[in-house]
Design an enzyme around this catalytic site. Structure first.
Site, PDB file in Angstrom:
ATOM      1  N   ASP A   8     -18.812   6.311   1.513  1.00 12.18           N
ATOM      2  CA  ASP A   8     -19.560   7.487   1.395  1.00 12.18           C
ATOM      3  C   ASP A   8     -20.826   7.381   0.697  1.00 12.18           C
ATOM      4  O   ASP A   8     -20.877   6.527  -0.033  1.00 12.18           O
ATOM      5  CB  ASP A   8     -18.848   8.955   1.429  1.00 12.18           C
ATOM      6  CG  ASP A   8     -18.624   9.331  -0.166  1.00 12.18           C
ATOM      7  OD1 ASP A   8     -18.732   8.566  -1.022  1.00 12.18           O
ATOM      8  OD2 ASP A   8     -18.181  10.324  -0.307  1.00 12.18           O
ATOM      9  N   CYS A  65     -15.774   6.243  -2.749  1.00 10.67           N
ATOM     10  CA  CYS A  65     -16.488   7.324  -2.582  1.00 10.67           C
ATOM     11  C   CYS A  65     -16.794   7.835  -4.044  1.00 10.67           C
ATOM     12  O   CYS A  65     -16.786   6.941  -4.852  1.00 10.67           O
ATOM     13  CB  CYS A  65     -15.690   8.446  -1.800  1.00 10.67           C
ATOM     14  SG  CYS A  65     -13.947   9.009  -2.923  1.00 10.67           S
ATOM     15  N   THR A  67     -15.079   9.589  -6.597  1.00  8.45           N
ATOM     16  CA  THR A  67     -13.977   9.658  -7.190  1.00  8.45           C
ATOM     17  C   THR A  67     -12.794   8.647  -6.738  1.00  8.45           C
ATOM     18  O   THR A  67     -11.974   8.212  -7.559  1.00  8.45           O
ATOM     19  CB  THR A  67     -13.281  11.112  -7.238  1.00  8.45           C
ATOM     20  OG1 THR A  67     -13.163  11.374  -5.898  1.00  8.45           O
ATOM     21  CG2 THR A  67     -14.224  12.096  -7.917  1.00  8.45           C
ATOM     22  N   HIS A  98       3.767  -3.743  -6.293  1.00  5.98           N
ATOM     23  CA  HIS A  98       5.283  -2.690  -5.682  1.00  5.98           C
ATOM     24  C   HIS A  98       4.938  -2.206  -4.611  1.00  5.98           C
ATOM     25  O   HIS A  98       5.980  -1.856  -3.833  1.00  5.98           O
ATOM     26  CB  HIS A  98       5.202  -1.694  -6.925  1.00  5.98           C
ATOM     27  CG  HIS A  98       5.389  -2.340  -8.149  1.00  5.98           C
ATOM     28  ND1 HIS A  98       6.042  -1.456  -9.197  1.00  5.98           N
ATOM     29  CD2 HIS A  98       5.460  -3.208  -8.856  1.00  5.98           C
ATOM     30  CE1 HIS A  98       6.525  -2.198 -10.380  1.00  5.98           C
ATOM     31  NE2 HIS A  98       6.200  -3.257 -10.150  1.00  5.98           N
ATOM     32  N   HIS A 134      11.501  -2.570  -3.944  1.00  2.00           N
ATOM     33  CA  HIS A 134      10.011  -2.379  -3.414  1.00  2.00           C
ATOM     34  C   HIS A 134      10.051  -2.126  -1.984  1.00  2.00           C
ATOM     35  O   HIS A 134       9.418  -1.019  -1.553  1.00  2.00           O
ATOM     36  CB  HIS A 134       8.951  -3.121  -3.855  1.00  2.00           C
ATOM     37  CG  HIS A 134       8.891  -3.201  -5.606  1.00  2.00           C
ATOM     38  ND1 HIS A 134       9.058  -2.087  -6.270  1.00  2.00           N
ATOM     39  CD2 HIS A 134       8.896  -4.187  -6.276  1.00  2.00           C
ATOM     40  CE1 HIS A 134       8.980  -2.317  -7.585  1.00  2.00           C
ATOM     41  NE2 HIS A 134       8.833  -3.585  -7.559  1.00  2.00           N
TER      42      HIS A 134
HETATM   43  C1  RB5 Z   1     -19.070  13.586  -2.258  1.00  2.00           C
HETATM   44  O1  RB5 Z   1     -19.983  14.308  -3.117  1.00  2.00           O
HETATM   45  C2  RB5 Z   1     -17.938  13.455  -3.006  1.00  2.00           C
HETATM   46  O2  RB5 Z   1     -17.193  14.510  -2.893  1.00  2.00           O
HETATM   47  C3  RB5 Z   1     -16.937  12.299  -2.487  1.00  2.00           C
HETATM   48  O3  RB5 Z   1     -17.698  11.165  -2.706  1.00  2.00           O
HETATM   49  C4  RB5 Z   1     -15.554  12.130  -3.225  1.00  2.00           C
HETATM   50  O4  RB5 Z   1     -15.818  11.925  -4.596  1.00  2.00           O
HETATM   51  C5  RB5 Z   1     -14.622  12.901  -2.792  1.00  2.00           C
HETATM   52  O5  RB5 Z   1     -13.404  12.985  -3.131  1.00  2.00           O
END
Ligand code: RB5
Length: 150
Positions: A8, A65, A67, A98, A134
């Protein structure tokens, strides 16, 4: 190896480094975008990559993304997908060995490019151990999918 890739806008900052690494190492990339920092919804990209891997059009997938969390949670809704949100090299190795994870998720807001590329390298080059215990646990994950994914 054929790799499905998606990110994203929050993951876009890491895209170039990861794609450069993949191409330099001879991998073929199926790139589902996104292609700039304009705000988009991460489940769109998670679904595209997850379906590509589920349908065996790519061997493994990489999602990024902000995080690594939202995009991994989304990908894991697709039956047959085991997507691991990874932020260190030990986990990158362990989740292949695993969990036989088939998609790697990372966060561009939590990882620098050097560590991200090391994680990708380990994820792609570590095989599933094939160990009975596993496999038994993975089979139990599949049973959960069968119970709830109708
Ligand atoms: C986008 O702002 C952010 O929420 C997305 O990239 C991600 O971190 C969501 O988990």
């Amino acid at each position: 190896m054929k790799i499905a890739f998606g990110c994203d806008h929050g993951g876009f900052l890491l895209k170039k480094e990861v794609l450069d690494y993949l191409k330099k190492n001879g991998h073929e990339v199926i790139d589902f975008g996104t292609n700039d920092e304009k705000s988009v919804d991460y489940p769109t990209y998670a679904l595209a990559v997850a379906e590509c891997v589920k349908d065996k059009k790519a061997e493994l997938g990489i999602l990024i993304c902000g995080t690594g969390i939202g995009i991994s949670v989304s990908a894991n809704k697709v039956p047959g997908i085991r997507c691991a949100a990874v932020a260190d090299t030990f986990t990158a190795h362990a989740t292949r060995e695993h969990n036989n994870s088939n998609i790697l998720a990372m966060g561009a807001r939590t990882l620098g490019p050097g560590l991200a590329v090391d994680i990708v390298d380990i994820f792609l080059n570590t095989p599933f151990s094939g160990d009975e215990r596993h496999q038994r646990r993975i089979d139990k994950i599949t049973e959960i999918e069968k119970k709830y994914c109708k």
